[in-house]
Structure formats: C-alpha cells, structure tokens
Design a protein around this motif. Structure first.
Motif, PDB file in Angstrom:
ATOM      1  N   ASN A   1       0.874  -1.249   0.069  1.00 42.48           N
ATOM      2  CA  ASN A   1      -0.020  -0.035  -0.037  1.00 42.48           C
ATOM      3  C   ASN A   1       0.843   1.077   0.046  1.00 42.48           C
ATOM      4  N   GLY A   2       1.872   1.300  -0.981  1.00 40.64           N
ATOM      5  CA  GLY A   2       2.511   2.474  -1.011  1.00 40.64           C
ATOM      6  C   GLY A   2       3.761   2.701   0.045  1.00 40.64           C
ATOM      7  N   ARG A   3       3.929   1.629   0.881  1.00 40.13           N
ATOM      8  CA  ARG A   3       4.775   1.645   1.810  1.00 40.13           C
ATOM      9  C   ARG A   3       6.348   1.942   0.986  1.00 40.13           C
ATOM     10  N   PRO A   4       7.310   2.814   1.610  1.00 38.78           N
ATOM     11  CA  PRO A   4       8.475   2.906   0.783  1.00 38.78           C
ATOM     12  C   PRO A   4       9.393   1.707   1.137  1.00 38.78           C
TER      13      PRO A   4
ATOM     14  N   GLN B   1       2.857  -3.419  -4.399  1.00 36.61           N
ATOM     15  CA  GLN B   1       2.183  -2.125  -4.497  1.00 36.61           C
ATOM     16  C   GLN B   1       3.242  -1.206  -3.448  1.00 36.61           C
TER      17      GLN B   1
ATOM     18  N   CYS C   1       7.339  -4.323  -5.872  1.00 31.07           N
ATOM     19  CA  CYS C   1       6.543  -3.231  -6.961  1.00 31.07           C
ATOM     20  C   CYS C   1       5.263  -4.010  -7.074  1.00 31.07           C
TER      21      CYS C   1
ATOM     22  N   ARG D   1       6.247   1.464  -2.952  1.00 28.21           N
ATOM     23  CA  ARG D   1       6.861   2.408  -3.399  1.00 28.21           C
ATOM     24  C   ARG D   1       8.519   2.691  -3.420  1.00 28.21           C
TER      25      ARG D   1
END
Length: 152
Positions: free
Chosen positions: A83-86, A116, A113, A118
């Motif tokens: 969920n977009g966690r770097p 999801q 990737c 980031r």
C-alpha cells in the motif's frame, strides 16, 4: 522517528555487513532499524514498519541467497500488499556474471513493486569487481534513499 525493516540475503556475509552498516547509520540518524537474516512475512506484517530496506547478494546463477528464498516465495503466495510503503533495494553482485549481475536485487524490487510498494529511488547495484568496501559504498545511496523516504 521511523522504523525500518531490513531483510537481508547473504551467501558469504557481505550483504549482512552492508545491512548492519546501513542499520547503524539509520540508528545514528535517529531511526530504529532491525536487520533480519531470517526475514518473514510475519515480521514484515507485525512490525509496523515505516519502510523496508532489502539488502541482498546474488548467487552466480542469478538467484537469491538461500536464506532469503522463503521470504521471497511467501511474498508471492501471501501477497501482503504494501500500500505504497516505501522500500529500497541494495543489490550486491559480481559483474563477471554478465547476464545475472545483481539479479537477486532485481527480483526483490520487482516483487515489492508487484505488492504495491513504492521505490522513491532506484535500487543500487554494488559490483564486487569494483569495490572492496561495499558497506561504505552503500551508505552514499542510503543517504539519498533516507532523504527521499524521510524528508526533513
């Protein structure tokens, strides 16, 4: 500050040394960092991590080290969305293995990737034929990564 999970895949210990150097720098910068040579999806899910930093070497055949394979496989089978966690990837290898150079890191980057995650900066590749200090070399990239992930 932030909590960083560092799964590490190492064959001869170099990736572990790089991961430990990165963890030490993160702690020095005021973050919490945990190096995990026995990485698991459970640890990834249960740690409330703000970011993930994967450090891995690559076998001569372009595969992940044996200790990181279960984590990689479980990421596929359990699909824990990030969920977009770097995340970031430090990939170690030997460029004399042209076709498989740093492929382990590429596999991990691709997997995160797909889930999801980031990647605020591209993964770094560290070539064993060009450096004798991969731990020091990784710290230059780590600065760029932390500046992108944890802006002041």
């Amino acid at each position: 500050m932030a909590k960083v999970y560092i799964p590490v895949g190492s064959v001869r210990g170099t990736a572990t040394a790089v991961a430990q150097a990165c963890a030490a720098q993160l702690v020095k910068d005021g973050h919490e960092a945990v190096v995990d040579s026995d990485a698991s999806v459970t640890a990834l899910n249960d740690g409330a991590w703000d970011a993930v930093l994967i450090v891995t070497s690559t076998t001569g055949r372009g595969a992940l080290p044996g200790n990181l394979v279960p984590f990689y496989d479980d990421l596929k089978s359990q699909s824990p969305l990030q969920n977009g966690r770097p995340f970031g990837v430090i990939s170690l290898g030997d460029s004399s293995h042209d076709r498989t150079f740093c492929q382990g890191g590429a596999l991990m980057e691709e997997r995160f990737c797909e889930l999801q995650g980031r990647a605020p900066v591209p993964r770094v590749t560290i070539d064993a034929t060009e450096t004798r200090t991969p731990d020091v070399d990784a710290l230059f990239w780590l600065k760029e990564w932390t500046d992108a992930v944890f802006p002041a």
